[in-house]
Design a protein around this motif. Structure first.
Motif, short mmCIF file in Angstrom:
data_model
loop_
_atom_site.label_atom_id
_atom_site.label_comp_id
_atom_site.label_asym_id
_atom_site.label_seq_id
_atom_site.Cartn_x
_atom_site.Cartn_y
_atom_site.Cartn_z
N GLU A 90 0.81 -1.21 0.00
CA GLU A 90 0.00 0.00 0.00
C GLU A 90 0.85 1.26 0.00
O GLU A 90 0.35 2.34 -0.29
CB GLU A 90 -0.91 0.02 1.23
CG GLU A 90 -2.01 -1.03 1.20
CD GLU A 90 -2.90 -0.94 2.41
OE1 GLU A 90 -2.52 -0.22 3.36
OE2 GLU A 90 -3.97 -1.55 2.42
N THR A 91 2.11 1.14 0.33
CA THR A 91 2.95 2.32 0.44
C THR A 91 3.37 2.90 -0.90
O THR A 91 3.80 4.04 -0.97
CB THR A 91 4.22 1.97 1.24
OG1 THR A 91 4.97 3.15 1.46
CG2 THR A 91 5.11 1.01 0.47
N LYS A 92 3.26 2.14 -1.98
CA LYS A 92 3.68 2.63 -3.29
C LYS A 92 2.67 3.62 -3.83
O LYS A 92 1.48 3.33 -3.92
CB LYS A 92 3.85 1.46 -4.25
CG LYS A 92 5.02 0.55 -3.91
CD LYS A 92 5.19 -0.53 -4.96
CE LYS A 92 6.38 -1.42 -4.62
NZ LYS A 92 6.58 -2.48 -5.64
N MET A 93 3.18 4.81 -4.20
CA MET A 93 2.33 5.87 -4.71
C MET A 93 3.01 6.52 -5.91
O MET A 93 4.22 6.45 -6.06
CB MET A 93 2.06 6.92 -3.63
CG MET A 93 1.44 6.35 -2.37
SD MET A 93 1.23 7.60 -1.10
CE MET A 93 0.71 6.53 0.26
N THR A 95 3.72 10.06 -7.98
CA THR A 95 3.75 11.52 -7.83
C THR A 95 3.10 12.18 -9.05
O THR A 95 2.75 11.51 -10.03
CB THR A 95 5.19 12.01 -7.67
OG1 THR A 95 5.93 11.68 -8.86
CG2 THR A 95 5.86 11.35 -6.47
N THR A 103 5.92 5.82 0.81
CA THR A 103 5.54 6.82 1.81
C THR A 103 5.26 6.17 3.16
O THR A 103 4.61 5.12 3.22
CB THR A 103 4.29 7.60 1.36
OG1 THR A 103 4.51 8.11 0.05
CG2 THR A 103 3.99 8.74 2.31
N SER A 133 -5.29 6.80 3.66
CA SER A 133 -4.69 6.34 2.40
C SER A 133 -5.11 7.24 1.24
O SER A 133 -4.28 7.65 0.41
CB SER A 133 -5.10 4.90 2.12
OG SER A 133 -4.62 4.47 0.87
N ARG A 137 -2.43 9.74 -0.79
CA ARG A 137 -2.28 9.47 -2.22
C ARG A 137 -2.70 10.68 -3.05
O ARG A 137 -2.09 10.98 -4.08
CB ARG A 137 -3.11 8.24 -2.62
CG ARG A 137 -2.56 6.94 -2.11
CD ARG A 137 -3.39 5.75 -2.55
NE ARG A 137 -2.87 4.52 -1.98
CZ ARG A 137 -1.86 3.82 -2.49
NH1 ARG A 137 -1.27 4.24 -3.59
NH2 ARG A 137 -1.45 2.71 -1.91
N SER A 138 -3.74 11.36 -2.63
CA SER A 138 -4.19 12.55 -3.36
C SER A 138 -3.14 13.65 -3.31
O SER A 138 -2.85 14.29 -4.33
CB SER A 138 -5.51 13.05 -2.77
OG SER A 138 -5.91 14.25 -3.38
N GLY A 141 -0.04 12.60 -5.25
CA GLY A 141 -0.34 12.62 -6.68
C GLY A 141 -0.34 14.01 -7.29
O GLY A 141 -0.21 14.15 -8.52
N THR A 160 -2.10 16.88 3.80
CA THR A 160 -2.69 15.58 4.14
C THR A 160 -3.54 15.68 5.41
O THR A 160 -4.63 15.12 5.48
CB THR A 160 -1.59 14.54 4.33
OG1 THR A 160 -0.79 14.46 3.14
CG2 THR A 160 -2.17 13.17 4.63
#
Length: 325
Positions: A90-93, A95, A103, A133, A137-138, A141, A160
């Motif tokens: 879940e940590t992979k995001m 940019t 993260t 989450s 992510r928002s 991103g 955040t």
């Protein structure tokens, strides 16, 4: 044993059970770090926050739910196993400039409305985790990788927190976000991570040099201002001294002029004598009168030191003419 006796024994047993049930379900205790909600036939009452012993109707008429007042933490991010590999996917995001980052985020929260926490959602903790989450992510991103890895972490953390707070208020699950801490943002590739670390070190060195330069500039500016003020002060002092001296000279001249106006001849002679005393401070002055009553002043001792001694005849001729050679 007769049937009647069995029924009596069974009745006493049931009565005892009911009495025990009443005794042990009509009171409850609340600690200082806890809060309670009394539920009557599925309807929750007002939260009980006072610590101590409290009483209620026996079960199943009323029951209590004890909840903690402490602050909880949800860790959202990456972790490593013993081999050092990332196990939390879940940590992979991604940019805003389409880079993948890992993260690590921690959310602190607590229960502020026990009634809503118990009845407005089936699993409020899971909802809070999903909201965290979505928020991180928002924000990631819409951020660049350069900002996420270097000096933009504080801004990402603040955005955040604001987004997560608004989502939790919208979901109305009885919890409040106390804080959001962005622990770290890293790249999955070691070489790229090392390159960005070098960039970060270079920026820190740059900022250090800039701060040192500003410090030196401020120091030199203060010294220059101090020197300028000192020069101005000295100039002002000299100006004042010159003005006072000029005023004193004017006053002396005015006094001399007044005396001169009263007795011009005597004042003139006195000024000549004082001038000669200033010009020839070590000479002995001899005053000689001639027939025209003209005053002549000769430094004879100085002339005697500089010239050979004169003869008697020259002295006599000097007496006849009223002049000294």
């Amino acid at each position: 044993m007769s049937t009647k006796r069995i029924l009596v024994t069974l009745g006493l047993f049931i009565t005892g059970l009911l009495l025990l049930l009443i005794v042990f379900t009509t009171w409850y205790t609340v600690d200082e770090s806890e809060q309670a909600v009394v539920i009557s036939f599925g309807q929750a009452g007002a939260p009980v926050t006072d610590s101590g012993l409290h009483f209620k109707l026996p079960w199943p008429i009323q029951k209590t739910e004890i909840l903690s007042k402490e602050t909880y933490s949800i860790h959202f991010g990456y972790k490593q196993d013993k081999s050092g590999e990332i196990v939390d996917k879940e940590t992979k995001m991604i940019t805003g400039d389409e880079y993948i980052v890992l993260t690590d985020l921690t959310v602190q929260w607590r229960i502020v409305d026990p009634k809503k926490y118990l009845f407005n959602a089936e699993d409020p903790i899971e909802i809070l985790r999903d909201a965290a989450s979505a928020s991180i992510r928002s924000v990631i991103g819409s951020s660049t990788i350069d900002a996420a890895l270097t000096d933009g972490k504080a801004e990402i953390e603040a955005k955040t927190r604001d987004l997560l707070t608004s989502l939790v208020e919208k979901y109305d699950i009885g919890v409040a976000v106390q804080g959001v801490k962005l622990q770290d943002v890293e790249l999955p590739n070691a070489e790229v991570r090392a390159a960005f670390t070098a960039v970060t070190d270079a920026r820190e060195t740059k900022n250090t040099k800039i701060n040192e330069a500003k410090k030196y500039e401020n120091q030199r500016t203060k010294e220059a201002i101090g020197e300028r003020d000192a020069i101005k002060s000295q100039a002002q002092g000299k100006k004042t001294a010159r003005i006072e001296q000029a005023r004193g000279d004017v006053a002396v001249f005015s006094d001399l002029y007044n005396e001169y106006a009263k007795s011009k001849e005597i004042t003139r002679e006195r000024l000549i004598i004082e001038t000669l005393e200033q010009v020839l401070p070590k000479a002995n002055l001899y005053i000689m009168n001639d027939s025209g009553e003209t005053m002549k002043y000769l430094p004879l001792q100085q002339l005697q030191k500089d010239q050979p001694p004169v003869t008697e005849e020259k002295d006599k001729s000097a007496d006849k003419g009223g002049k000294a050679s």
